[in-house]
Design a protein around this motif. Structure first.
Motif, short mmCIF file in Angstrom:
data_model
loop_
_atom_site.label_atom_id
_atom_site.label_comp_id
_atom_site.label_asym_id
_atom_site.label_seq_id
_atom_site.Cartn_x
_atom_site.Cartn_y
_atom_site.Cartn_z
N PHE A 186 -4.81 -23.96 1.93
CA PHE A 186 -5.34 -22.72 2.49
C PHE A 186 -5.40 -21.68 1.37
CE2 PHE A 186 -3.41 -24.70 6.25
CZ PHE A 186 -4.46 -24.59 7.16
N LEU A 187 -6.49 -20.92 1.34
CA LEU A 187 -6.65 -19.84 0.37
C LEU A 187 -6.69 -18.52 1.12
CD1 LEU A 187 -9.46 -21.51 -1.79
CD2 LEU A 187 -7.00 -21.51 -2.25
N ASP A 188 -6.64 -17.43 0.38
CA ASP A 188 -6.73 -16.11 1.01
C ASP A 188 -8.12 -15.90 1.62
OD1 ASP A 188 -4.16 -15.48 0.23
OD2 ASP A 188 -4.80 -14.54 -1.66
N GLY A 189 -8.19 -15.01 2.59
CA GLY A 189 -9.48 -14.63 3.17
C GLY A 189 -10.07 -15.65 4.12
N GLY A 190 -9.25 -16.52 4.70
CA GLY A 190 -9.77 -17.50 5.65
C GLY A 190 -10.55 -18.63 5.00
N LEU A 191 -10.25 -18.92 3.74
CA LEU A 191 -10.94 -19.99 3.01
C LEU A 191 -10.01 -21.18 2.80
CD1 LEU A 191 -12.69 -17.78 0.29
CD2 LEU A 191 -13.68 -18.66 2.41
N ILE A 192 -10.62 -22.34 2.55
CA ILE A 192 -9.83 -23.54 2.27
C ILE A 192 -10.38 -24.24 1.03
CG2 ILE A 192 -9.11 -23.94 4.65
CD1 ILE A 192 -11.32 -26.11 4.81
N LYS A 193 -9.49 -24.94 0.36
CA LYS A 193 -9.83 -25.73 -0.83
C LYS A 193 -9.92 -27.20 -0.40
CE LYS A 193 -8.09 -26.68 -5.48
NZ LYS A 193 -6.99 -26.40 -6.42
N THR A 194 -11.02 -27.87 -0.79
CA THR A 194 -11.21 -29.28 -0.42
C THR A 194 -11.67 -30.07 -1.64
OG1 THR A 194 -13.52 -28.94 0.21
CG2 THR A 194 -11.86 -28.69 1.96
N HIS A 195 -11.67 -31.39 -1.49
CA HIS A 195 -12.19 -32.23 -2.56
C HIS A 195 -12.83 -33.50 -2.00
CE1 HIS A 195 -8.20 -34.27 -2.18
NE2 HIS A 195 -8.88 -35.34 -2.55
N ARG A 226 -17.35 -24.46 -4.17
CA ARG A 226 -16.97 -23.20 -3.53
C ARG A 226 -15.99 -23.52 -2.41
NH1 ARG A 226 -23.08 -21.76 -3.04
NH2 ARG A 226 -22.79 -23.43 -1.58
N PRO A 227 -15.04 -22.64 -2.17
CA PRO A 227 -14.15 -22.85 -1.02
C PRO A 227 -14.95 -22.76 0.28
CG PRO A 227 -13.34 -21.07 -2.43
CD PRO A 227 -14.69 -21.44 -2.92
N HIS A 228 -14.50 -23.48 1.28
CA HIS A 228 -15.15 -23.44 2.59
C HIS A 228 -14.41 -22.45 3.48
CE1 HIS A 228 -17.64 -26.88 1.71
NE2 HIS A 228 -16.58 -27.52 1.26
N GLU A 229 -15.14 -21.87 4.40
CA GLU A 229 -14.52 -21.02 5.40
C GLU A 229 -13.79 -21.90 6.39
OE1 GLU A 229 -17.14 -18.24 7.25
OE2 GLU A 229 -18.05 -17.67 5.34
N LEU A 230 -12.60 -21.50 6.75
CA LEU A 230 -11.81 -22.26 7.71
C LEU A 230 -12.59 -22.43 9.03
CD1 LEU A 230 -9.15 -23.68 8.41
CD2 LEU A 230 -8.23 -21.45 9.05
N SER A 231 -13.35 -21.42 9.39
CA SER A 231 -14.12 -21.47 10.64
C SER A 231 -15.22 -22.53 10.61
CB SER A 231 -14.72 -20.10 10.95
OG SER A 231 -15.61 -19.72 9.92
N SER A 232 -15.59 -23.04 9.43
CA SER A 232 -16.63 -24.07 9.34
C SER A 232 -16.09 -25.47 9.59
CB SER A 232 -17.32 -24.02 7.97
OG SER A 232 -16.43 -24.45 6.95
N VAL A 233 -14.77 -25.59 9.70
CA VAL A 233 -14.16 -26.90 9.97
C VAL A 233 -14.32 -27.21 11.45
CG1 VAL A 233 -12.04 -28.25 9.93
CG2 VAL A 233 -12.50 -26.61 8.10
N GLU A 234 -15.00 -28.31 11.73
CA GLU A 234 -15.29 -28.71 13.11
C GLU A 234 -14.21 -29.61 13.70
OE1 GLU A 234 -18.18 -28.02 15.07
OE2 GLU A 234 -18.57 -26.47 13.58
N GLY A 235 -13.49 -30.35 12.83
CA GLY A 235 -12.47 -31.24 13.32
C GLY A 235 -11.83 -32.06 12.22
N VAL A 236 -10.90 -32.92 12.62
CA VAL A 236 -10.16 -33.77 11.68
C VAL A 236 -10.43 -35.23 12.04
CG1 VAL A 236 -7.86 -34.44 10.89
CG2 VAL A 236 -8.34 -32.05 11.37
N VAL A 237 -10.69 -36.03 11.03
CA VAL A 237 -10.89 -37.47 11.25
C VAL A 237 -9.56 -38.09 11.68
CG1 VAL A 237 -11.46 -39.66 10.14
CG2 VAL A 237 -12.80 -37.59 9.60
N LYS A 238 -9.60 -38.81 12.78
CA LYS A 238 -8.38 -39.47 13.29
C LYS A 238 -8.40 -40.98 13.07
CE LYS A 238 -6.21 -35.91 14.84
NZ LYS A 238 -4.98 -35.46 14.24
N TYR A 239 -9.59 -41.58 13.15
CA TYR A 239 -9.68 -43.06 13.05
C TYR A 239 -10.95 -43.46 12.30
CZ TYR A 239 -6.40 -42.71 16.94
OH TYR A 239 -5.35 -42.40 17.75
N VAL A 240 -10.83 -44.57 11.57
CA VAL A 240 -11.99 -45.26 11.00
C VAL A 240 -12.20 -46.48 11.88
CG1 VAL A 240 -12.95 -46.43 8.99
CG2 VAL A 240 -11.35 -44.52 8.67
N ILE A 241 -13.43 -46.64 12.41
CA ILE A 241 -13.67 -47.79 13.31
C ILE A 241 -14.71 -48.73 12.71
CG2 ILE A 241 -12.99 -46.59 15.39
CD1 ILE A 241 -15.92 -46.19 16.08
#
Length: 167
Positions: A130-139, A152-167
């Protein structure tokens, strides 16, 4: 007697219709970019989206997982290959509610589905911090398996969900 016969026919048709309706349920399978997005064609990504029959898969723990409880996505690209996710793999994503509280529970190493509004596409990336200003660091990873941090860092609000399973 005729009334009973009529009632039996109505019940039989209702059961048949219910069974046919439940068998024909489908999942919307969204396509997500798993690679560099500089030359991505949104129309190409959108054309890979499709409807498929809902399925139940077995998790690593042997428990049944019904796809109707998740957003199914198909991966285009190999930027998560070091994590065992390759081009054309399907993932099950636990989507977040709009209240934002779930986004705060993201942990380092989670694979995120992110909506990239500027390109109108979805992509998958690995969460770092997590970064300041509601941003996140990803790779993501390059073809040699080296970590490539997002430009560029992504806005936390742009995250739609988390991957739970590979099928």
């Amino acid at each position: 007697m005729e009334l009973i016969f009529f009632f039996i026919i109505i019940v039989t048709l209702a059961i048949y219709g219910l069974g046919k309706w439940s068998v024909s349920k489908t999942d919307y399978v969204r396509c997500v970019e798993a690679g560099p997005t500089t030359h991505v064609s949104p129309s190409e990504i959108h054309n890979l989206c499709r409807h498929e029959k809902q399925i139940v898969v077995l998790g690593k723990d042997g428990k049944a997982i019904d796809t109707k409880h998740y957003q199914r996505v198909v991966v285009k690209g190999n930027c998560l290959k070091p994590l065992g996710i390759e081009d054309e793999d399907q993932l099950l994503v636990s989507q977040f509610n709009n209240d934002g509280d779930e986004r705060k529970s993201i942990k380092k190493g989670d694979i995120l589905m992110i909506y990239l509004k500027s390109k109108d596409i979805y992509k998958v990336r690995v969460f770092d911090d997590f970064l300041d200003g509601g941003l996140i660091k990803t790779h993501r990873y390059n073809d040699n398996g080296d970590v490539i941090y997002s430009s560029r860092p992504h806005e936390l609000s742009s995250v739609e969900g988390v991957v739970k399973y590979v099928i």
